[in-house]
Design a protein around this motif. Structure first.
Motif, mmCIF file in Angstrom:
data_model
loop_
_atom_site.group_PDB
_atom_site.id
_atom_site.type_symbol
_atom_site.label_atom_id
_atom_site.label_comp_id
_atom_site.label_asym_id
_atom_site.label_seq_id
_atom_site.Cartn_x
_atom_site.Cartn_y
_atom_site.Cartn_z
ATOM 1 N N PHE A 115 0.827 -1.207 0.000
ATOM 2 C CA PHE A 115 0.000 0.000 0.000
ATOM 3 C C PHE A 115 0.864 1.261 0.000
ATOM 4 C CE2 PHE A 115 -3.625 -2.558 0.491
ATOM 5 C CZ PHE A 115 -4.759 -1.762 0.388
ATOM 6 N N GLN A 116 2.014 1.212 0.654
ATOM 7 C CA GLN A 116 2.912 2.361 0.609
ATOM 8 C C GLN A 116 3.368 2.648 -0.819
ATOM 9 O OE1 GLN A 116 5.782 1.043 3.672
ATOM 10 N NE2 GLN A 116 5.429 3.003 4.696
ATOM 11 N N TRP A 117 3.687 1.603 -1.577
ATOM 12 C CA TRP A 117 4.123 1.794 -2.958
ATOM 13 C C TRP A 117 2.951 2.187 -3.861
ATOM 14 C CZ3 TRP A 117 8.702 2.675 -4.786
ATOM 15 C CH2 TRP A 117 9.822 2.237 -4.086
ATOM 16 N N LEU A 118 1.766 1.661 -3.576
ATOM 17 C CA LEU A 118 0.608 2.045 -4.392
ATOM 18 C C LEU A 118 0.338 3.539 -4.321
ATOM 19 C CD1 LEU A 118 -1.926 -0.844 -3.639
ATOM 20 C CD2 LEU A 118 -0.738 -0.407 -5.790
ATOM 21 N N PHE A 119 0.517 4.126 -3.133
ATOM 22 C CA PHE A 119 0.217 5.543 -2.944
ATOM 23 C C PHE A 119 1.484 6.393 -2.861
ATOM 24 C CE2 PHE A 119 -3.567 3.348 -1.503
ATOM 25 C CZ PHE A 119 -4.592 4.131 -2.000
ATOM 26 N N HIS A 120 2.579 5.884 -3.405
ATOM 27 C CA HIS A 120 3.824 6.669 -3.428
ATOM 28 C C HIS A 120 3.621 7.913 -4.295
ATOM 29 C CE1 HIS A 120 8.072 7.677 -4.058
ATOM 30 N NE2 HIS A 120 8.284 7.003 -2.944
ATOM 31 N N SER A 121 4.179 9.027 -3.849
ATOM 32 C CA SER A 121 3.939 10.288 -4.551
ATOM 33 C C SER A 121 4.535 10.307 -5.952
ATOM 34 C CB SER A 121 4.507 11.461 -3.735
ATOM 35 O OG SER A 121 5.908 11.280 -3.537
ATOM 36 N N GLU A 122 5.673 9.632 -6.182
ATOM 37 C CA GLU A 122 6.314 9.684 -7.492
ATOM 38 C C GLU A 122 6.113 8.403 -8.296
ATOM 39 O OE1 GLU A 122 10.352 10.893 -7.497
ATOM 40 O OE2 GLU A 122 10.064 12.495 -6.035
ATOM 41 N N PHE A 123 6.196 7.258 -7.636
ATOM 42 C CA PHE A 123 6.175 5.986 -8.350
ATOM 43 C C PHE A 123 4.895 5.185 -8.111
ATOM 44 C CE2 PHE A 123 10.562 6.950 -6.964
ATOM 45 C CZ PHE A 123 11.106 7.245 -8.204
ATOM 46 N N GLY A 124 3.950 5.744 -7.385
ATOM 47 C CA GLY A 124 2.726 5.017 -7.069
ATOM 48 C C GLY A 124 1.794 4.894 -8.259
ATOM 49 N N ARG A 160 2.157 13.582 -8.582
ATOM 50 C CA ARG A 160 3.078 13.684 -7.447
ATOM 51 C C ARG A 160 2.356 14.129 -6.161
ATOM 52 N NH1 ARG A 160 8.512 13.715 -9.096
ATOM 53 N NH2 ARG A 160 8.742 13.805 -11.375
ATOM 54 N N TYR A 161 1.140 13.677 -6.011
ATOM 55 C CA TYR A 161 0.365 14.061 -4.821
ATOM 56 C C TYR A 161 0.897 13.322 -3.596
ATOM 57 C CZ TYR A 161 -3.592 14.911 -1.721
ATOM 58 O OH TYR A 161 -4.385 15.286 -0.660
ATOM 59 N N PRO A 162 1.292 14.032 -2.544
ATOM 60 C CA PRO A 162 1.846 13.374 -1.342
ATOM 61 C C PRO A 162 0.727 12.906 -0.409
ATOM 62 C CG PRO A 162 2.022 15.749 -1.106
ATOM 63 C CD PRO A 162 1.390 15.509 -2.456
ATOM 64 N N TRP A 163 0.289 11.695 -0.586
ATOM 65 C CA TRP A 163 -0.829 11.179 0.199
ATOM 66 C C TRP A 163 -0.524 11.173 1.697
ATOM 67 C CZ3 TRP A 163 -5.491 9.988 -1.991
ATOM 68 C CH2 TRP A 163 -5.533 9.857 -3.382
ATOM 69 N N PHE A 164 0.663 10.764 2.054
ATOM 70 C CA PHE A 164 0.986 10.598 3.480
ATOM 71 C C PHE A 164 1.386 11.899 4.152
ATOM 72 C CE2 PHE A 164 1.960 6.527 1.380
ATOM 73 C CZ PHE A 164 1.044 5.731 2.045
ATOM 74 N N ALA A 165 1.364 13.006 3.412
ATOM 75 C CA ALA A 165 1.633 14.315 4.019
ATOM 76 C C ALA A 165 0.358 15.019 4.454
ATOM 77 C CB ALA A 165 2.414 15.197 3.042
ATOM 78 N N HIS A 166 -0.782 14.474 4.116
ATOM 79 C CA HIS A 166 -2.077 15.063 4.479
ATOM 80 C C HIS A 166 -2.806 14.094 5.414
ATOM 81 C CE1 HIS A 166 -1.642 18.256 1.474
ATOM 82 N NE2 HIS A 166 -1.165 17.314 0.663
ATOM 83 N N GLY A 167 -3.265 14.634 6.533
ATOM 84 C CA GLY A 167 -3.881 13.797 7.549
ATOM 85 C C GLY A 167 -5.093 13.016 7.079
ATOM 86 N N PRO A 168 -6.112 13.647 6.492
ATOM 87 C CA PRO A 168 -7.287 12.886 6.033
ATOM 88 C C PRO A 168 -6.946 11.831 4.995
ATOM 89 C CG PRO A 168 -7.797 15.224 6.160
ATOM 90 C CD PRO A 168 -6.324 15.105 6.358
ATOM 91 N N ALA A 169 -5.999 12.141 4.084
ATOM 92 C CA ALA A 169 -5.620 11.166 3.062
ATOM 93 C C ALA A 169 -4.919 9.960 3.697
ATOM 94 C CB ALA A 169 -4.714 11.827 2.026
ATOM 95 N N ALA A 170 -4.002 10.218 4.613
ATOM 96 C CA ALA A 170 -3.312 9.113 5.285
ATOM 97 C C ALA A 170 -4.287 8.275 6.102
ATOM 98 C CB ALA A 170 -2.204 9.666 6.178
ATOM 99 N N PHE A 171 -5.236 8.929 6.780
ATOM 100 C CA PHE A 171 -6.248 8.214 7.551
ATOM 101 C C PHE A 171 -7.090 7.320 6.641
ATOM 102 C CE2 PHE A 171 -10.245 7.690 9.784
ATOM 103 C CZ PHE A 171 -9.864 7.501 11.096
#
Length: 329
Positions: free
Chosen positions: A156-165, A181-192
């Motif tokens: 799941f980390q690779w699926l939502f990677h900002s550059e290679f996901g 290049r959307y940083p999923w894990f930099a936004h709280g609601p997206a990471a949740f």
């Protein structure tokens, strides 16, 4: 000539001895029965001792640490001062702790609702499939369930990677250029949201297979009678299917409450509770407090509060369930 009358000789008084009473001896059959009765207990003794060592001892140790002033110095020296409930007072007066508690219940509720709804739908779908497709779907569920937690989290980390996901690439190809290049894990609601998807994906297979096994026990005659009476599919599920599978359904529900309430590995590996505290729930908060701040006493107190809250939720739920069963005619 005198006549002497001879008196008959008195019969000899003999003591009649009763039959000799044998000394009580142990019956071989009874000894074998006693040994057979003890044998099951001897077989489970190693398991019980192992559980006491792996579960009871750590729990007792955590309770003791939560009542002491236990920091890095005490961890090295081994001498900790007893402070009573001071750690619990410090914990319960912390605003961040109550924010984490609220987030934990939200995380649990969202996950459990999604898991049970999706698992029930998948189980109903599998029940209506043919033999080959049923085997294929069940095999896929088992493989998904058998995947290690760390491996699934890494995927799941690779699926939502900002550059290679692949998620960002797919959304960009569909025209959503804002996800480049959307940083999923930099936004709280997206990471949740990603963590919710991960936990649901990991939990649905077990719940679906269990619910499907319960569905196979419902007699087909009940369905036929309901269809002859003109009942709809929703009516059949409410009146026949759910009451028949309710015990298994409630068991799965309880297990999912426990598993999602104490979810730790997925969050710790993927986000460490971040960004900020957006994905921090009680188990993560306890580890952060113990390791980052080296307050092992507060971490142990947070763990004990987690156990008590989880037990309270389950006790309340079981009481409601038994009350509903008692009101059912």
């Amino acid at each position: 000539m005198s006549i002497v009358h001879e008196r008959p000789a008195a019969p000899a008084l003999t003591r009649h001895r009763g039959p000799s009473q044998p000394t009580a001896r142990p019956v071989p059959g009874r000894q074998r029965q006693d040994r057979a009765g003890l044998w099951p207990y001897l077989l489970i003794t190693p398991t019980v001792l192992g559980m006491l060592y792996l579960l009871a001892y750590p729990l007792a140790r955590a309770v003791l640490m939560s009542l002491q002033d236990f920091r890095l110095r005490q961890l090295i020296s081994g001498h900790a001062r007893f402070v009573g409930l001071r750690n619990y007072r410090t914990l319960l007066t912390d605003e961040r702790f109550w924010q984490v508690v609220r987030r934990t219940f939200v995380f649990m509720a969202v996950n459990v609702v999604l898991i049970m709804v999706l698992a029930t739908l998948v189980a109903l779908l599998v029940e209506r499939l043919g033999r080959r497709w049923r085997l294929a779907v069940l095999s896929s569920l088992v493989l998904a369930w058998a995947m290690p937690v760390i491996a699934a989290t890494t995927v799941f980390q690779w699926l939502f990677h900002s550059e290679f996901g692949i998620v960002n690439w797919s959304l960009t190809q569909l025209g959503f250029t804002s996800f480049d290049r959307y940083p999923w894990f930099a936004h709280g609601p997206a990471a949740f949201t990603i963590l919710v998807l991960l936990v649901v994906w990991q939990s649905v297979p077990f719940a679906a297979i269990t619910v499907y096994s319960a569905l196979t026990t419902v007699p087909a005659e009940l369905y036929e009678s309901a269809r002859l009476d003109g009942a709809s599919a929703a009516r059949i599920f409410r009146a026949i299917t759910f009451p028949m599978i309710r015990p298994i359904f409630m068991l799965v529900f309880s297990l999912e409450v426990i598993w999602t309430f104490k979810a730790f590995v997925q969050i710790w590996v993927m986000t460490n509770g971040g960004p900020g505290d957006a994905t921090t729930i009680l188990p993560v908060y306890a580890v952060q407090t113990a390791l980052s701040s080296q307050r092992y006493d507060l971490g142990s107190a947070a763990s004990m509060v987690t156990v008590l809250l989880m037990a309270a939720v389950l006790v309340f739920y079981f009481r409601q369930m038994h009350r509903q069963e008692g009101e059912t005619p």
